[in-house]
Enzyme design. Structure first.
Site, PDB file in Angstrom:
ATOM      1  N   LYS A  54     -47.184 -62.856 -45.596  1.00 38.91           N
ATOM      2  CA  LYS A  54     -47.438 -61.683 -44.358  1.00 38.91           C
ATOM      3  C   LYS A  54     -48.914 -61.015 -44.709  1.00 38.91           C
ATOM      4  CE  LYS A  54     -42.867 -60.621 -42.888  1.00 38.91           C
ATOM      5  NZ  LYS A  54     -41.908 -59.718 -42.645  1.00 38.91           N
TER       6      LYS A  54
ATOM      7  N   LYS B 214     -38.518 -73.643 -40.931  1.00 38.65           N
ATOM      8  CA  LYS B 214     -37.290 -72.928 -40.670  1.00 38.65           C
ATOM      9  C   LYS B 214     -37.479 -72.518 -39.059  1.00 38.65           C
ATOM     10  CE  LYS B 214     -34.422 -69.308 -41.788  1.00 38.65           C
ATOM     11  NZ  LYS B 214     -34.243 -68.311 -42.898  1.00 38.65           N
TER      12      LYS B 214
ATOM     13  N   LYS C  18     -37.515 -66.409 -36.285  1.00 40.22           N
ATOM     14  CA  LYS C  18     -37.430 -65.402 -35.235  1.00 40.22           C
ATOM     15  C   LYS C  18     -38.639 -64.838 -34.693  1.00 40.22           C
ATOM     16  CE  LYS C  18     -35.666 -61.442 -37.120  1.00 40.22           C
ATOM     17  NZ  LYS C  18     -34.683 -60.314 -36.973  1.00 40.22           N
TER      18      LYS C  18
END
Ligand code: TRP
Length: 337
Positions: A117, A199, A202
């Protein structure tokens, strides 16, 4: 079940940063319905966590409620589960501060999610982003859970939580139960349709590789028609996640939506090729998600119902959380009121 036997406790949180994806539905939430029979379950919208990156305030508020509505639509029963918003239970922030003081700089520096991040948000590497695993430890430890169902990506944070809890217990005596990460096996990893080795995220901005439970049927079908497969001659449908990650992912999804096994799927599409297989997966997903989307749309319009659920949830959660917090404050030497 014998009512006198206390159920084991489970707890999980999700950051309200976007619509729930097919990946989180098939990989996690779908299995939460049955869990409530066996476990005492707590689920919360991790709205305080969302503050570690910049959000439009109105959007965060809306997404938090939409996400709660989506969970309810996925079949989570608010009578059988404790559903709440993290910010409604102040003990999270309070224990979060205390645990910050028992979590080492070195430990936080090793968190792979922080490193990822920080690389993505180079202009906003704030203190909260760095210390948020201590808040997550507080989220968990307040409820003394036995299990914390999380995706692979959160396992490191649960391990850190265990270390911090152990450290605290060693210093002050038995205070926290040491929780276990709980990683569901079947359908746990649904991958991005355009990049099947990553993956289904979202928070991916682009969106063509991921399907959200609120997507319209025509969008779902389009995304599956465009899903990446491979250029193998024969275009055969068989399960080989190493060589054919795209097809393996579609088979996972199809299996999760229809209940069919991999051999059954291989037989069904034998000699048919990807041109038949991909739309069939899309259709299965559309039918799986349709009732959920409709129910979520209904709930989000019923503001009074939603409000009742999160207020009741916060009340139940606060009762349990306050007990742990009181114990901790006392042990570390804070004067009791
Ligand atoms: N950190 C988790 C995520 O990014 C969300 C989360 C917050 C969580 N607190 C939690 C998950 C406690 C499990 C337990 O997805």
């Amino acid at each position: 079940m014998d009512e006198t036997v206390k159920k084991k406790v489970m707890l999980s949180g999700i950051k309200p940063t976007g619509d729930l994806t097919l990946g989180s539905y098939l990989g996690a939430i779908r299995n939460w319905k049955e869990r409530a029979e066996q476990y005492d379950c707590y689920y919360f919208m991790a709205d305080l966590h969302a503050l570690t990156t910049r959000n439009d305030p109105a959007l965060l508020r809306r997404r938090t409620l939409e996400q709660l509505a989506q969970y309810l639509a996925c079949g989570l029963d608010p009578e059988k589960n404790t559903l709440f918003l993290q910010s409604h239970v102040p003990a999270h922030a309070e224990l979060g501060w205390v645990l910050n003081c028992y979590t080492m700089f070195g430990e936080l520096s090793r968190m792979t999610q922080f490193k990822d991040k920080a690389a993505k948000n180079a202009d906003n590497i704030n203190g909260g982003l760095f210390t948020y695993p201590a808040l997550m430890a507080a989220d968990i430890l307040l409820y003394q859970p036995d299990y914390v169902p999380v995706g692979e990506d959160q396992k490191q944070h649960v391990e850190l939580t265990r270390d911090v809890a152990q450290r605290f217990n060693n210093l002050y005596g038995e205070t926290f139960k040491i929780p276990e990460p709980f990683i569901p096996k079947v359908g746990a990893r649904i991958m991005d349709l355009l990049d099947p080795v990553s993956k289904m995220s979202k928070s991916d901005e682009v969106g063509n590789g991921r399907v959200c439970i609120m997507d319209k049927p025509e969008d779902i079908l389009r995304k599956f028609k465009r899903a990446v497969t491979d250029s193998e001659t024969g275009r055969c449908v068989y399960y080989d996640p190493e060589k054919k990650p795209g097809v393996a992912n579609l088979m996972q999804i199809y299996s999760a939506c229809t209940g069919k096994s991999f051999p059954e799927i291989e037989a069904e599409f034998d000699g048919k090729g990807y041109g038949v297989f991909k739309p069939a997966v899309g259709e299965a997903v559309v039918e799986t998600l349709r009732p959920i989307r409709e129910e979520a749309e209904r709930i989000i319009r019923d503001k009074a119902y939603l409000e009742k659920i999160y207020r009741d949830g916060a009340e139940r959660a606060s009762y349990v959380a306050a007990r742990t917090l009181r114990k901790v404050y006392k042990k570390v030497g804070l004067v009791q009121k």
